[in-house]
Design an enzyme around this catalytic site. Structure first.
Site, PDB file in Angstrom:
ATOM      1  N   ASP A 362       0.831  -1.206   0.000  1.00  0.00           N
ATOM      2  CA  ASP A 362       0.000   0.000   0.000  1.00  0.00           C
ATOM      3  C   ASP A 362       0.867   1.258   0.000  1.00  0.00           C
ATOM      4  O   ASP A 362       0.548   2.252  -0.641  1.00  0.00           O
ATOM      5  CB  ASP A 362      -0.876   0.083   1.255  1.00  0.00           C
ATOM      6  CG  ASP A 362      -1.657  -1.164   1.571  1.00  0.00           C
ATOM      7  OD1 ASP A 362      -1.377  -2.217   0.973  1.00  0.00           O
ATOM      8  OD2 ASP A 362      -2.529  -1.092   2.448  1.00  0.00           O
ATOM      9  N   GLU A 488      -6.533 -10.409  -3.822  1.00  0.00           N
ATOM     10  CA  GLU A 488      -6.281 -11.517  -2.897  1.00  0.00           C
ATOM     11  C   GLU A 488      -7.356 -12.605  -2.968  1.00  0.00           C
ATOM     12  O   GLU A 488      -7.293 -13.584  -2.219  1.00  0.00           O
ATOM     13  CB  GLU A 488      -6.161 -10.969  -1.475  1.00  0.00           C
ATOM     14  CG  GLU A 488      -4.954 -10.051  -1.314  1.00  0.00           C
ATOM     15  CD  GLU A 488      -5.091  -9.126  -0.127  1.00  0.00           C
ATOM     16  OE1 GLU A 488      -5.723  -9.517   0.877  1.00  0.00           O
ATOM     17  OE2 GLU A 488      -4.589  -7.993  -0.198  1.00  0.00           O
TER      18      GLU A 488
END
Length: 786
Positions: A362, A488
């Site tokens: 991130d 994911e």
């Protein structure tokens, strides 16, 4: 539509006008103060009631064993968890022997305000004790952006209607009791009493505690000093033990009289320095802060932020909520990285213990873009931290049978902290994300020293990873198999498009930087043959495409999977990972967060070279009905690509969702800390989405278009020693060079020259009209009904 707001909507403040005990933990995150080194959650000054106590030092963690049902080679043996260090915020208050506790007595009013221009948290309240005594309490709190070790509080008590005896107990407290985890994997593990005492001292108004973590061996020192102002005589005392140091002030106030305490707290930690050295360090920091006192700390904070806002502010006309939210976002992202100084920028910053305090990819792909154009020094420091962790990344690559550096999926100290390898170890794209951030920083700043000293090593070691991880097939096509991309919900796949494109860019950038700096490349044993191998792999990189349906695949074979049963999934069954087995999720076409869509944003130059606008729109339309946004990282990316493909209303809805992620607690977990990447994504949605900003090598391109709701959008960018202001209206955009040499930009494909002689105004072309793609049932953007 959000009708029950916790905070008032104001352009430069976040204000809570009443105390809701059920929302304490959320407000503690929203009102958190930090400078990237020290973090204080927005707990009440008196300590109780609280949702989650939190005082953090960036990089301070404790180790804990990672449990496995079945062990496997290469599994990390221990994890890292951020710990709550010594709490210096506490100022307990007794009013005529009654503890000042807002759960008892009568609370007349209670207001807290986060001032985004001054960088302080202010509080005022009026309280009547169970015995009938009324007092007013005011406080101002800051974590200094100019004095890295320092946080401070000014606390004032006023007697209202009778002569009142007031006692203030200013404390340092270690090993506070923490609430237990609710079982959500995003919530940090609460470690019991992780700090062992080494020193406690209380002399006069000065307090000091030194502790050391049990397993990780990190030494933490915290010291405090006080300045007391009172209308009459006061008495004071001080005491300390292993986990508490206390300075007590007693005064009697007549109605209208005030007792004021200014408390300055210094913090330090080290894995190597001795106890005496740490004590001296925090004492020196206190002495430096005392030189100018409280007023100087406040003035320095305002000056620092005045400078920041002058180069970073984003103005939004037509939507007050978005205006407040983007400034809230800019402020908190700045706090997360301003003084981190060769430490990670965690996913929650220093606002809470969510995700165990770990940093992920991130940082490089969401947080650092904003800071690159607004606070570039913080970006250099964040990437130097990655460089400092290269020894651990090299060791990890060796353990996995690879060359180069395998950076961790989640970490505090540079070692892998994920016990779930399909989403952790297999998410190799973090290496390319780091390389991408290094290239972005050097291109935007022109910092050749950084390129030579830091970026080159990062690029070389990540390029080596890709060359050893991938392979050429019998036709010479290069594949990267068995990895996990940003989504994911699709794990251990072949040829993830995002990963392959980012790796391609990484390989080419590594070869280019070694050509520019051959001596530095040679020191890393890079030769012509290795550079040629990088370029060959990049040019032969496989990018999956389904000819039959005419879209790029998220990974090889993705479009042939069975679609998720969205119609059979109830609204309360999101996020899917908490209600369905990964085994089922992995086999289906369902997207947790932007992946192929993210690739169209981050690798836009490749898509522009190989696709037309209709292809980009087709890709976006295909993945929209599959993307459930079970991650806060998704909405901002979808906003950018929705704007790029002409879906301006949809882009607005996604931008609003990203903007209100924490202010409206859209994911119901703001209590654990703010979503720093989503906050940064608010800026991304506005500047890259509606502003249409894209970097093209050493230049900038713009394709601005506003949604109906906005009448004007203005922002500033720092670019190669220049400050460029962009103002976007419904029909035209104006570019003004505020600082620096003339600059050539592209506006909707047309070259424009901007200099200091005056603004350049250009017309905006309308986007092609296309049908608006649908989203999965129950997963329309949160702002869609606004």
């Amino acid at each position: 539509m959000i009708t029950n707001r916790t905070y008032t909507v104001e352009p430069w403040r976040v204000r809570e006008t009443a105390l809701d005990l059920g929302l304490l933990a959320q407000s503690e995150s929203v009102f958190a103060l930090s400078n990237g080194h020290v973090g204080w959650r927005g707990n009440l000054d008196e300590g109780e009631p609280h949702g989650l106590p939190g005082s953090y030092l960036n990089g301070v963690y404790e180790l804990h064993p990672l449990p496995y049902a079945e062990a496997g080679y290469g599994y990390p043996e221990s994890g890292q968890t951020v710990i709550n260090v010594t709490n210096g915020k506490l100022l307990r208050l007794l009013v005529d022997d009654e503890p000042f506790d807002l759960r008892y007595g009568r609370l007349g009013k209670h207001e807290r305000t986060l001032d985004l221009r001054r960088g302080v948290l202010e509080r005022s309240c009026e309280w009547t004790s169970p015995a009938g005594t009324t007092v007013r309490v005011r406080s101002t709190r800051l974590v200094s952006l100019t004095q890295r070790a320092i946080a401070a509080v000014e606390y004032e008590v006023e007697a209202v209607d009778s002569r009142t005896r007031v006692v203030i107990q200013s404390e340092l407290v270690t090993n506070e009791s923490l609430p237990t985890s609710d079982g959500d994997p995003r919530t940090a593990r609460a470690l019991q009493s992780p700090l062992e005492p080494e020193e406690d001292q209380a002399i006069g108004s000065r307090l000091r505690l030194v502790h050391r973590t049990r397993r990780s061996g990190l030494r933490v020192a915290v010291a405090a000093d006080h300045v007391v102002e009172a209308p009459g005589e006061i008495t004071t005392s001080s005491e300390s033990n292993t986990d508490v140091a206390r300075f007590t002030i007693t005064s009697v106030l007549d109605p209208g009289q005030r007792l004021r305490v200014q408390k300055t707290v210094a913090h330090g930690w080290s894995g190597a320095r001795s106890r005496p050295a740490m004590s001296d360090q925090v004492e020196a920091a206190l002495a430096a802060a005392a030189h100018g006192g409280w007023d100087e700390l406040v003035a320095q904070q305002r000056a620092y932020l005045d400078d920041f806002w002058a180069r970073a502010d984003v103005e939004v006309h037509g939507d007050e909520e978005i205006q407040q939210a983007v400034r809230f976002a800019l402020f908190h992202v700045l706090q997360a990285g301003a003084r981190a100084e060769q430490r990670a920028i965690p996913a929650k910053g220093l606002t809470g213990s969510g995700y165990d305090g770990h940093a992920f990819w991130d940082t490089e792909m969401f947080v650092l873009p904003l800071l690159t154009y607004t606070e570039p020094k913080a970006v250099a420091e964040a990437l130097r931290w990655r460089q400092a962790t290269l020894p651990a990344a090299r060791d990890r690559a060796t353990q996995l049978g690879l060359r180069g550096a395998a950076f961790p999926w989640r970490t505090i100290d540079g070692s892998e902290g994920s016990a779930y390898w399909p989403a952790g170890t297999a998410a190799f794209h973090v290496a390319a994300d780091i390389a991408h951030a290094a290239v972005r920083y050097t291109a935007v700043t022109g910092d050749t020293d950084f390129e030579r000293e830091t970026a080159l090593e990062l690029l070389v070691e990540t390029a080596r990873l890709w060359r050893s991880l991938g392979h050429h097939d019998h036709r010479g096509v290069f594949h990267i198999d068995g990895i996990t991309g940003p989504d994911e919900y699709s794990a251990v796949v072949d040829d993830n498009t995002y990963t392959n494109l980012m790796a391609r860019s990484n390989l080419l950038a590594a070869a280019d930087v070694c050509e520019r700096h051959p001596d530095e490349g040679a020191r890393l044993s890079v030769d012509e043959e290795e550079m040629a191998a990088w370029r060959d792999a990049a040019e032969a990189m496989h990018i999956p495409y389904n000819e039959e349906i005419g879209v790029h695949e998220q990974h090889a074979g993705f479009t042939s999977h069975q679609r998720w049963d969205f119609a059979g999934t109830d609204a309360d069954q999101y996020p899917l990972m908490l209600h369905f087995p990964y085994f089922d999720i992995y086999r289906k076409q369902v997207v947790k967060q932007s992946d192929l869509v993210l690739a169209m944003y981050t690798c836009d130059s490749w898509f522009e070279a190989h696709c037309d606008d209709d292809q980009m729109a087709a890709n976006f339309a295909y993945y929209e009905p599959l993307t459930v946004r079970d991650s806060s990282l998704s909405a901002c990316c979808q906003a950018v690509v929705a704007a790029r493909t002409g879906h301006l209303r949809l882009a607005y809805d996604y931008a609003t969702e990203a903007a209100l992620m924490d202010l409206a607690d859209l994911e119901h977990n703001t209590r654990d800390g703010l979503h720093i990447a989503s906050l940064a994504g608010t800026w991304m949605a506005l500047v890259a989405g509606f502003g249409g900003t894209r970097r093209d090598g050493d230049s900038l391109r713009f394709t601005p278009r506003l949604p109906e709701k906005f009448s004007r959008l203005a922002f500033r960018l720092q670019f190669r020693g220049r400050c460029l202001q962009v103002e976007v209206g419904p029909d035209s955009a104006t570019y003004s060079l505020l600082v620096g040499a003339p600059l050539t930009i592209h506006h909707h494909g047309t070259k424009a020259h901007v200099n200091g002689e005056g603004p350049v105004t250009l017309a905006i072309s309308a986007p092609k009209r296309r049908p608006t793609p649908e989203q999965p049932p129950h997963r329309r953007p949160g702002a869609a009904d606004r």
